[in-house]
Design a protein around this motif. Structure first.
Motif: not given
Length: 424
Positions: A304, A331, A406
Motif C-alpha cells: 500500500e 509500515t 504500507r
C-alpha cells in the motif's frame, strides 16, 4: 508556440537574480508598474498565509466557491510535477500557450533587471488572472507574508492565516512572535481575517497587527470552533452549527484546515452546500495521497503506497497522527530531505511509526541531504534507518522483507514531485 516553450523561459528566469529568496517588494512593484498594474484588475481576492495547511485550506476554499457556481483563479506554490500547477485560471490549469505568453511578456517588461524567480512568475500569474474572467482569485503566500511577492493587493475580500510554527528562521525571524508577525503582514486595513489555531505568542502578534489596522478577526477558539465527533466534522460559529462529513483530505490536521476554510466561506456568505462541498470535493496532491499506479506501485503490487510532502516539525507531527489512524499494517518510510530543513524536528514525532526508514537522496536537487546524512539524522531521532541508492532500491528492499507493507514516501515536496511525475 511549441510544447515546453515555457520551460525554456522559466530556465532563463532562474538566472535573473543571484538568490532564490530575497524578500522585498521593490522589484515586484517595479515590474507590476511596467505591466500596467494587473494586481489592480483582479476578481475578489482571498489571500492565505501560514506555516502549515495553507495549501490544503486554499484547496477547500476553492472547492466551496466553485460548488457555489463561482469561477475561481488560484495561485499556489511550489508545483509538484510541472509549473502549470501553480496557476489555475477559472478552475483549469493554465495552458502552455497562455503560460508562455505571460512569461514572455513579463520577461520583456522586466528588461533583464534583477528579480527573483518567484517574483517574476508571481507577476506572470497576476497578469494571467487580470485577463481571464472569474469571480474569485485565491493567492497562497510563498514565504512569510509581509514581503512576499503575493502581498500586492491593496484590499482583498478576505485574508486567512493557518497555524504558524517555527520555520524558515533565516528569513522570517528566530521567534514564533517574529514569524507570526511576518505572516500577519497580509492583513489589510478593515479587511476581515480568519485565524486558525495559534500558540499564544503567535496569536498576540497577529492580533496586534489586526488592531493597528482595524481589521476584524475571526479567531479559532473565540469566534469559531471545529472538531471531529463520531466520524463527522462539527463546525460552529455565530451563524450556527454545521454537521458535515470529514474532509476528503486525510488527517486530524485537515480538520483544522477545514475549519479555516469553512470560517472563510461563511464570512463570504457561502451556504451550507458550498461548505460541505469544500470538504468532500477538495483535492490537494502529496498530502497523505494514496498512490495506486506507476512503476513504484507496480514494483510491489501487494503493498500500500502513500505520499506526503510535509517537511517541518509540525508536518511530522501531523503525519504521525495520520499514520496512527490508519488500519494496522507493517509500515516502512522512504525519506528524502533538503539540508535547509529541521530534519530532526521532522523525524522525532515519526519515531515508532515505522518498522524501518530507508533514506534516499532527492534526485536533481542541489540542496538534498545525502542518504547517509538523512539516515544518520533518522537514527538520532529514534528510527531504525538504512540507506538506499534510489526510490526503486528502497521499494525493492521493503517488498523483499514485507510484501504487504504500507510504504510511505515522505520528507520533501521536491521528492513528492519527482514521485508524481513518474507515478501520478
Amino acid at each position: 508556440m511549441s510544447a515546453g516553450h515555457s520551460d525554456v523561459i522559466l530556465e532563463r528566469m532562474m538566472s535573473l537574480h543571484p538568490k532564490i529568496i530575497d524578500l522585498t517588494l521593490d522589484r515586484v512593484w517595479r515590474l507590476l508598474a511596467a505591466l500596467d498594474h494587473p494586481e489592480r484588475r483582479l476578481p475578489r481576492v482571498i489571500h492565505v498565509a501560514g506555516t502549515n495547511g495553507k495549501g490544503s485550506a486554499l484547496a477547500m476554499i476553492r472547492a466551496g466557491l466553485e460548488a457555489a457556481g463561482g469561477r475561481v483563479h488560484a495561485y499556489t506554490s511550489p508545483h509538484l510535477a510541472r509549473f502549470h500547477e501553480r496557476i489555475r485560471l477559472a478552475g483549469a490549469l493554465i495552458s502552455e500557450p497562455d503560460l508562455a505568453a505571460v512569461l514572455e511578456e513579463c520577461e520583456a517588461a522586466n528588461g533583464g533587471t534583477p528579480i527573483t524567480y518567484f517574483e517574476i512568475t508571481t507577476a506572470a500569474a497576476l497578469l494571467a488572472f487580470s485577463r481571464a474572467p472569474a469571480e474569485w482569485c485565491l493567492l497562497e503566500v510563498g514565504l512569510g507574508g509581509r514581503l512576499d511577492a503575493t502581498n500586492v493587493v491593496d484590499r482583498p475580500a478576505a485574508t486567512a492565516i493557518t497555524p504558524v510554527s517555527v520555520d524558515h528562521q533565516q528569513y522570517l525571524g528566530e521567534t514564533l512572535a517574529e514569524i507570526a508577525g511576518e505572516k500577519a503582514g497580509i492583513i489589510k486595513r478593515g479587511v476581515p481575517c480568519v485565524v486558525g489555531p495559534q500558540e499564544e505568542a503567535g496569536l498576540a502578534a497577529i492580533e496586534a497587527r489586526a488592531a493597528a489596522l482595524g481589521a476584524p478577526l475571526m479567531v479559532h477558539g473565540q469566534h469559531w470552533h471545529v472538531a471531529e465527533e463520531r466520524g463527522r466534522l462539527v463546525y460552529q460559529d455565530e451563524r450556527g452549527l454545521l454537521d458535515l462529513p470529514l474532509p476528503r483530505l486525510i488527517g486530524a490536521h485537515q480538520v483544522i484546515n477545514a475549519g479555516v476554510a469553512l470560517a472563510t466561506l461563511r464570512m463570504l456568505g457561502m451556504d451550507d452546500a458550498a461548505c460541505e462541498a469544500a470538504l468532500v470535493r477538495a483535492d490537494w496532491p502529496a498530502r497523505m495521497q494514496r498512490l495506486t499506479r506507476g512503476p513504484l506501485p507496480d514494483a510491489a503490487p501487494r503493498a500500500e503506497f502513500w505520499l506526503d510532502g510535509g517537511h517541518n516539525p509540525a508536518a511530522g507531527a501531523a503525519l504521525a497522527e495520520a499514520l496512527g489512524r490508519l488500519p494496522a499494517r507493517p509500515t516502512y518510510m522512504i525519506c528524502g530531505m533538503l539540508n535547509t530543513k529541521d530534519v530532526g524536528g521532522y523525524m522525532r514525532p515519526l519515531a515508532g511509526r515505522a518498522a524501518r526508514l530507508y533514506a534516499v537522496e532527492i534526485p536533481g536537487e542541489a540542496a538534498t541531504l545525502s542518504a547517509a546524512q538523512t539516515a544518520a539524522a533518522a537514527r538520532a531521532a529514534g528510527h531504525d534507518a538504512a540507506e538506499a541508492g534510489s526510490l526503486h532500491d528502497a521499494v525493492a528492499a521493503i517488498a523483499a522483507e514485507a510484501p504487504e507493507a504500507r510504504i510511505l514516501i515522505c520528507g520533501s515536496l521536491y521528492l513528492a514531485g519527482r514521485v508524481l511525475r513518474e507515478n501520478g
